[in-house]
Design a protein around this motif. Structure first.
Motif, short mmCIF file in Angstrom:
data_model
loop_
_atom_site.label_atom_id
_atom_site.label_comp_id
_atom_site.label_asym_id
_atom_site.label_seq_id
_atom_site.Cartn_x
_atom_site.Cartn_y
_atom_site.Cartn_z
N GLY A 212 0.87 -1.26 0.06
CA GLY A 212 -0.09 -0.08 -0.04
C GLY A 212 0.81 1.49 0.10
N ARG A 213 2.24 1.14 -0.02
CA ARG A 213 3.12 2.24 0.07
C ARG A 213 2.70 3.30 1.39
N ASN A 214 3.38 4.39 1.61
CA ASN A 214 3.59 5.10 2.56
C ASN A 214 3.55 4.53 4.06
N ARG A 215 4.38 3.21 4.00
CA ARG A 215 4.90 2.85 5.30
C ARG A 215 6.39 2.29 5.13
N VAL A 216 6.63 1.95 6.39
CA VAL A 216 8.05 1.39 6.57
C VAL A 216 8.12 -0.12 6.92
N THR A 217 9.13 -0.60 6.24
CA THR A 217 9.05 -2.44 6.48
C THR A 217 10.58 -2.68 6.86
N LEU A 218 10.62 -3.52 7.80
CA LEU A 218 12.00 -3.91 8.21
C LEU A 218 12.17 -5.26 7.58
#
Length: 306
Positions: free
Chosen positions: A295-301
């Motif tokens: 969905g974008r506009n996010r942070v993923t580790l």
């Protein structure tokens, strides 16, 4: 009865150079005939050694490579080329199923993945998407050459040099090290809807926001037109995620003149278990891909489960 043919099925690219690397003779000859109708300049290699030599000699803009599990030399070729030029567009073809773990492993190495048997409609869309990106970067590059939209940041080559030094330092001591790769969401649409000047404003503003947020010891680099890298010495993964989340918030709440809201997606990873520089960058790319996929506009580790 007249039939409307999508434009990308008829486009030709006289100014774009392409390289096809395919070991299987029948597939190579078939793809050559298809691609030759579109690319005035097309180079063909039957293995990774030939592919590297052709790339070094002619510097093609797009590389189309067939990847199989038992021919990992092709993936190593892509890695080497990406080290020479991170802007080169890579389209991978493969026999593996879309749910195969192998597909998830190679996503970070490509701009597009096309499953075999090749659906020509998807294939041409991927080519057109890559050409659009190349043309956009070339257009903006001409203006960026005259104006510094990334003050106090370094280019991809210099960033790699800093990364190599920090990896060495981390190996020799007990210092944590993390990196963040971030990308402006739908930057092409911003250009299409609001024009190049608006795109330039977004680049300059986001660069400034990043510089004001990061610490003195952190290193900001820029890659392709819409992407940034952050090298975070003495920083664990959880702290790097906090920095990424704060940047996501600051950028997402900023009111860009005549545009409104702009968002970014982030991929975060930490140096662990004697990783190489390429592995570290690839993990950040995979994590960024997950952010965009979800969905974008996010942070993923990064997690090996991806």
């Amino acid at each position: 009865m007249a039939r409307n043919i999508p434009q990308y099925l008829t486009y030709q690219y006289p100014d774009i150079k392409a390289l096809l690397v395919e070991e299987e003779k029948f597939s190579r000859e078939k793809l050559f005939r298809i691609l030759k109708r579109r690319f005035t300049t097309l180079f063909v290699a039957s293995n990774s050694v030939e592919g590297i030599k052709l790339y070094q000699q002619y510097k093609p803009d797009i590389i189309i490579v067939d990847i199989t599990m038992d021919q990992m030399s092709q993936l190593e070729m892509v890695q080497r080329i990406r080290e020479m030029n991170d802007k080169v567009q890579v389209i991978l073809t493969t026999n593996h199923d879309d749910n195969d773990i192998f597909i998830h492993m190679i996503k970070g190495y490509s701009n597009h993945i096309i499953l075999k048997p090749i659906n020509l409609d998807y294939f041409f869309q991927a080519i057109q998407s890559s050409v659009n990106q190349i043309q956009l970067e070339n257009e903006i590059k001409s203006k960026v050459a005259a104006i510094d939209y990334f003050p106090n940041s370094i280019d991809r080559v210099k960033f790699h040099e800093y990364l190599i030094n920090e990896v060495k330092r981390t190996r020799q001591g007990t210092y944590p090290l993390s990196i963040i790769k971030m990308e402006i969401d739908f930057f092409q649409k911003i250009i299409d809807c609001f024009g190049k000047n608006a795109g330039e404003e977004v680049l300059t503003t986001i660069s400034t926001i990043i510089q004001q947020r990061i610490r003195e010891k952190d290193i900001l680099g820029h890659g392709r037109t819409d992407e940034f890298f952050l090298l975070l010495p003495n920083t664990k993964a959880d702290d790097a995620v906090d920095i990424a989340e704060s940047l996501r918030f600051l950028i997402g709440t900023f009111d860009f003149k005549s545009i409104g809201k702009v968002t970014c997606s982030f991929g975060v990873t930490e140096y662990l278990n004697c990783k190489s520089k390429i592995e570290l960058l690839n993990e950040a790319e995979i994590a960024l891909h997950e952010s965009k996929k979800n969905g974008r506009n996010r942070v993923t580790l990064f997690s090996k489960a991806h």
